[in-house]
Design a protein around this motif. Structure first.
Motif, PDB file in Angstrom:
ATOM      1  N   GLU A 105     -44.055 -21.692  -6.288  1.00 47.12           N
ATOM      2  CA  GLU A 105     -44.572 -21.575  -4.626  1.00 47.12           C
ATOM      3  C   GLU A 105     -45.225 -22.840  -4.605  1.00 47.12           C
ATOM      4  O   GLU A 105     -46.522 -22.989  -5.215  1.00 47.12           O
TER       5      GLU A 105
ATOM      6  N   LYS B 293     -37.494 -13.247  -0.825  1.00 47.93           N
ATOM      7  CA  LYS B 293     -38.375 -14.434  -0.657  1.00 47.93           C
ATOM      8  C   LYS B 293     -37.362 -15.499  -0.833  1.00 47.93           C
ATOM      9  O   LYS B 293     -36.754 -15.651  -1.659  1.00 47.93           O
TER      10      LYS B 293
ATOM     11  N   GLU C 244     -36.018 -13.460  -5.157  1.00 47.13           N
ATOM     12  CA  GLU C 244     -36.499 -14.761  -4.682  1.00 47.13           C
ATOM     13  C   GLU C 244     -35.191 -15.477  -4.873  1.00 47.13           C
ATOM     14  O   GLU C 244     -34.629 -15.516  -5.973  1.00 47.13           O
TER      15      GLU C 244
ATOM     16  N   LEU D 195     -37.340 -19.751  -0.685  1.00 54.94           N
ATOM     17  CA  LEU D 195     -38.196 -21.079  -1.062  1.00 54.94           C
ATOM     18  C   LEU D 195     -37.287 -22.057  -0.980  1.00 54.94           C
ATOM     19  O   LEU D 195     -36.240 -22.212  -0.699  1.00 54.94           O
TER      20      LEU D 195
ATOM     21  N   CYS E 176     -34.237 -19.590  -4.237  1.00 56.53           N
ATOM     22  CA  CYS E 176     -34.800 -20.910  -4.056  1.00 56.53           C
ATOM     23  C   CYS E 176     -33.602 -21.897  -3.755  1.00 56.53           C
ATOM     24  O   CYS E 176     -32.766 -22.209  -4.697  1.00 56.53           O
TER      25      CYS E 176
ATOM     26  N   ASP F  61     -41.425 -26.079  -2.589  1.00 49.63           N
ATOM     27  CA  ASP F  61     -41.885 -25.145  -3.289  1.00 49.63           C
ATOM     28  C   ASP F  61     -41.497 -25.443  -4.737  1.00 49.63           C
ATOM     29  O   ASP F  61     -42.271 -24.980  -5.779  1.00 49.63           O
TER      30      ASP F  61
END
Length: 264
Positions: free
Chosen positions: A255, A73, A32, A75, A34, A100
């Motif tokens: 999230e 993923k 992930e 974000l 972000c 998120d």
């Protein structure tokens, strides 16, 4: 790995497209990523505009989410530069946008810049630490729309004399900061950018992370604070070793501003 502090060219101090960051993250097997680009209202250096078009930002992140959905993923986050007199403005910005994850950071203290060193002029290391922590404590008591405090001891990044200070001398105010965060279901990040600056350590260091856990802290994210692809996921294996040694068993992901605990 989960890198929850990453910048792109939406930040005034970064020139890298999100796509380049994402592709490097995929190569590093980061699960992930972000993006937490800078919003710093009323930044004390008027030559730098730490702001961006939130609609354009959202649209581009959504595009990246769809483009790479089978590989990583992506974000939507933000690093909000907090100051006592702009708390209400920051709350409104966060609450009217669909993030998120939100990092609450101090880059300007007492209306003076940390990066340039203006904040440290005519201050002993002790006075600098106390002023910084007092302002941080005030802000997290009044500000609600965030998930973690970023680079908790950032002042060590910009002043060598402050970096020599024993942070244990400030555990009394850190205790109040941590208890406030815990009561509000907020947390802290481990920021690995210290290894690229003059402190060659985690931010905050292990002893502070241990103190946070002893007080009941659980929410903890990991961020490289990368402005270039080459530093994504920097020292994360070491971070996980430190966390396990302290007794942490989980890293936190987010999230829609909701925490999820992922086993290390």
């Amino acid at each position: 790995m989960y890198d929850y502090h990453v910048h792109s060219n939406f930040s005034a101090d970064c020139k890298i497209d999100m796509k380049d960051m994402i592709e490097k993250a995929i190569n590093l097997n980061i699960k992930e990523i972000c993006f937490t680009d800078h919003i710093d209202y009323e930044y004390c250096d008027p030559s730098i505009n730490f702001d961006f078009d939130i609609e354009e930002y959202t649209n581009y992140i959504n595009k990246m989410k769809n483009l790479y959905k089978d590989k990583i993923k992506v974000l939507k986050g933000v690093e909000i530069g907090i100051q006592p007199h702009i708390i209400e403005k920051c709350e409104k910005f966060i609450n009217r946008n669909d993030f998120d994850f939100v990092i609450c950071s101090i880059h300007t203290c007492n209306k003076k810049d940390l990066y340039s060193g203006d904040f440290f002029i005519n201050k002993t290391p002790k006075k600098a630490y106390i002023k910084y922590f007092e302002e941080l404590l005030y802000c997290i008591k009044k500000f609600d729309s965030f998930n973690v405090v970023g680079h908790l001891n950032i002042i060590t990044r910009y002043n060598k004399e402050v970096a020599k200070e024993n942070i244990r001398n400030y555990f009394d105010i850190l205790e109040e900061i941590f208890k406030t965060l815990i009561d509000k279901n907020k947390g802290i990040e481990i920021n690995t950018s210290g290894f690229r600056y003059n402190i060659d350590n985690l931010m905050p260091p292990k002893e502070v992370l241990k103190f946070y856990k002893e007080l009941g802290g659980q929410i903890i994210t990991n961020g490289s604070d990368s402005h270039i692809p080459e530093t994504l996921g920097e020292k994360f294996d070491y971070v996980y070793e430190v966390l396990k040694d302290i007794g942490f068993r989980y890293i936190t992901t987010f999230e829609k501003m909701k925490p999820k605990f992922v086993k290390i």
